[in-house]
Write an enzyme that holds these catalytic residues in place. Structure first.
Site, PDB file in Angstrom:
ATOM      1  N   ASN A  91     -53.272 -79.046   1.164  1.00 33.27           N
ATOM      2  CA  ASN A  91     -51.841 -79.337   1.250  1.00 33.27           C
ATOM      3  C   ASN A  91     -51.411 -79.460   2.717  1.00 33.27           C
ATOM      4  O   ASN A  91     -52.249 -79.456   3.621  1.00 33.27           O
ATOM      5  CB  ASN A  91     -51.049 -78.244   0.526  1.00 33.27           C
ATOM      6  CG  ASN A  91     -49.804 -78.767  -0.149  1.00 33.27           C
ATOM      7  OD1 ASN A  91     -49.049 -79.538   0.445  1.00 33.27           O
ATOM      8  ND2 ASN A  91     -49.575 -78.357  -1.382  1.00 33.27           N
TER       9      ASN A  91
ATOM     10  N   HIS B 269     -62.921 -64.980  21.358  1.00 35.36           N
ATOM     11  CA  HIS B 269     -63.023 -64.740  22.804  1.00 35.36           C
ATOM     12  C   HIS B 269     -63.673 -63.385  23.037  1.00 35.36           C
ATOM     13  O   HIS B 269     -63.572 -62.482  22.192  1.00 35.36           O
ATOM     14  CB  HIS B 269     -61.640 -64.758  23.461  1.00 35.36           C
ATOM     15  CG  HIS B 269     -60.906 -66.042  23.296  1.00 35.36           C
ATOM     16  ND1 HIS B 269     -61.076 -67.114  24.134  1.00 35.36           N
ATOM     17  CD2 HIS B 269     -59.996 -66.433  22.360  1.00 35.36           C
ATOM     18  CE1 HIS B 269     -60.302 -68.114  23.735  1.00 35.36           C
ATOM     19  NE2 HIS B 269     -59.641 -67.716  22.663  1.00 35.36           N
TER      20      HIS B 269
ATOM     21  N   GLY C 106     -51.242 -70.606   0.153  1.00 31.96           N
ATOM     22  CA  GLY C 106     -50.521 -71.010   1.358  1.00 31.96           C
ATOM     23  C   GLY C 106     -50.405 -69.900   2.397  1.00 31.96           C
ATOM     24  O   GLY C 106     -50.182 -68.738   2.075  1.00 31.96           O
TER      25      GLY C 106
ATOM     26  N   THR D 257     -60.596 -60.868   6.775  1.00 29.21           N
ATOM     27  CA  THR D 257     -61.363 -60.457   7.954  1.00 29.21           C
ATOM     28  C   THR D 257     -62.813 -60.114   7.619  1.00 29.21           C
ATOM     29  O   THR D 257     -63.614 -59.916   8.534  1.00 29.21           O
ATOM     30  CB  THR D 257     -60.713 -59.228   8.611  1.00 29.21           C
ATOM     31  OG1 THR D 257     -60.687 -58.144   7.673  1.00 29.21           O
ATOM     32  CG2 THR D 257     -59.291 -59.541   9.058  1.00 29.21           C
ATOM     33  N   LYS D 258     -63.122 -60.010   6.328  1.00 28.07           N
ATOM     34  CA  LYS D 258     -64.488 -59.687   5.902  1.00 28.07           C
ATOM     35  C   LYS D 258     -64.926 -60.657   4.815  1.00 28.07           C
ATOM     36  O   LYS D 258     -64.099 -61.198   4.077  1.00 28.07           O
ATOM     37  CB  LYS D 258     -64.556 -58.249   5.375  1.00 28.07           C
ATOM     38  CG  LYS D 258     -64.286 -57.203   6.441  1.00 28.07           C
ATOM     39  CD  LYS D 258     -64.404 -55.801   5.855  1.00 28.07           C
ATOM     40  CE  LYS D 258     -64.149 -54.733   6.925  1.00 28.07           C
ATOM     41  NZ  LYS D 258     -64.251 -53.351   6.360  1.00 28.07           N
TER      42      LYS D 258
ATOM     43  N   LYS E  21     -58.925 -57.913  -7.726  1.00 30.76           N
ATOM     44  CA  LYS E  21     -59.565 -57.830  -9.038  1.00 30.76           C
ATOM     45  C   LYS E  21     -60.705 -58.820  -9.110  1.00 30.76           C
ATOM     46  O   LYS E  21     -60.784 -59.766  -8.320  1.00 30.76           O
ATOM     47  CB  LYS E  21     -58.566 -58.106 -10.165  1.00 30.76           C
ATOM     48  CG  LYS E  21     -57.970 -59.501 -10.145  1.00 30.76           C
ATOM     49  CD  LYS E  21     -57.019 -59.695 -11.325  1.00 30.76           C
ATOM     50  CE  LYS E  21     -56.407 -61.084 -11.329  1.00 30.76           C
ATOM     51  NZ  LYS E  21     -55.512 -61.286 -12.489  1.00 30.76           N
TER      52      LYS E  21
END
Length: 282
Positions: free
Chosen positions: A85, A115, A142, A165-166, A183
């Site tokens: 989208n 960085h 989104g 993040t994982k 879930k």
């Protein structure tokens, strides 16, 4: 002997590199020119062609709404049946690999760029990245952010606004910041529930059909006895053709006609084999 690596190759391999390298600067400039062409092009087919020319690889049926932003383009690899989208951002310092049948909501952000934590290295201009890999049948809501080094398994759903993040295993829903598994997706169980009612209907019909086929086989037995007595051939091609024509005339739905004729071809073949078995008996 140590092999020389260009800054571009170091970047792709996830090693420390200098983004100010002339080759990379020229590649980013080219990417900006391609972005302008892609995002301003109103013709869907031409925009699709521009995306195919810019990305590393693309599958069939790829559609991306404007505006799309990326660093290089050549590190983006997209499978078939992909939809994104509005306002997606793909920072493709390292490879971004997206599987088949994936959907992205608006403002989805994939960041492979990073960085050094050490301020001295960071201030020197050194950068590095980690690849992002997304499996098949993934839906990203989104505003979700996928950070460097993350892999999303197959059939994963990422909730809107999540910061992943994982890495995430197959068949689960994740959400939140940082994202956690909400879930698992029991698609097989859900499918079994959906199929239960029509399968029950088929089971009931099979009982009726079996009873009718037994009656048909009683008639086949009578025919076998007559053919044995009269010494007639088992195969009567003209008779079988007439049966198939009748089946076609009995059928009320055109889309079933061919498969029902094929079914009866099999029934008659089985009947012939049974008749031969009966006639061959002493």
């Amino acid at each position: 002997m140590e092999t020389f690596k260009s800054e571009k190759q170091k970047m792709i391999d996830g090693e420390l590199y200098f983004a100010s390298d002339p080759e990379l600067s020229a590649s980013r400039q080219h990417a900006r020119e391609q972005m302008k062409l892609i995002n301003n092009e109103m013709d869907k087919q031409i925009r699709k062609q521009l995306i195919e020319e810019t990305f590393g690889t693309t599958g069939s049926n790829v559609y991306i709404e404007p505006s799309l932003k990326f660093d290089y383009g050549f590190n983006i690899h997209v499978g078939k049946n992909f939809y994104a989208n509005f306002d997606n951002i793909f920072l493709d310092i390292c490879p971004i690999k997206i599987g088949d049948n994936c959907m992205f909501g608006p403002n989805v952000q994939l960041y492979t760029a990073s960085h050094p934590l050490n301020a001295g290295k960071r201030n020197s201009g050194l950068e590095f990245g980690k690849p992002i890999t997304i499996g098949d049948n993934v839906w990203i809501g989104g505003g979700a952010v996928i950070v460097p080094g993350v892999t999303l398994g197959n059939n994963v759903v990422v909730a809107a606004g999540a910061v992943v993040t994982k890495s995430v295993p197959d068949d689960c829903v994740v959400g939140g910041n940082p994202a956690k598994v909400i879930k698992s997706i029991e698609e097989k169980a859900e499918m079994e529930d959906v199929l239960a009612a029509p399968r029950k209907k088929i089971d009931a019909l099979d009982r009726e059909i079996t009873s009718l086929l037994e009656q048909r086989m009683d008639a086949v037995m009578e025919i076998a006895a007559i053919k044995k007595l009269k010494g007639k051939d088992i195969l009567d091609s003209s008779r079988e053709q007439k049966v198939l024509e009748k089946i076609a005339s009995y059928t009320t739905k055109d889309e079933y006609r061919a498969v029902l004729q094929e079914t009866y071809t099999g029934i008659m073949a089985a009947s012939r084999a049974f008749q031969k078995e009966q006639i061959d008996k002493a």
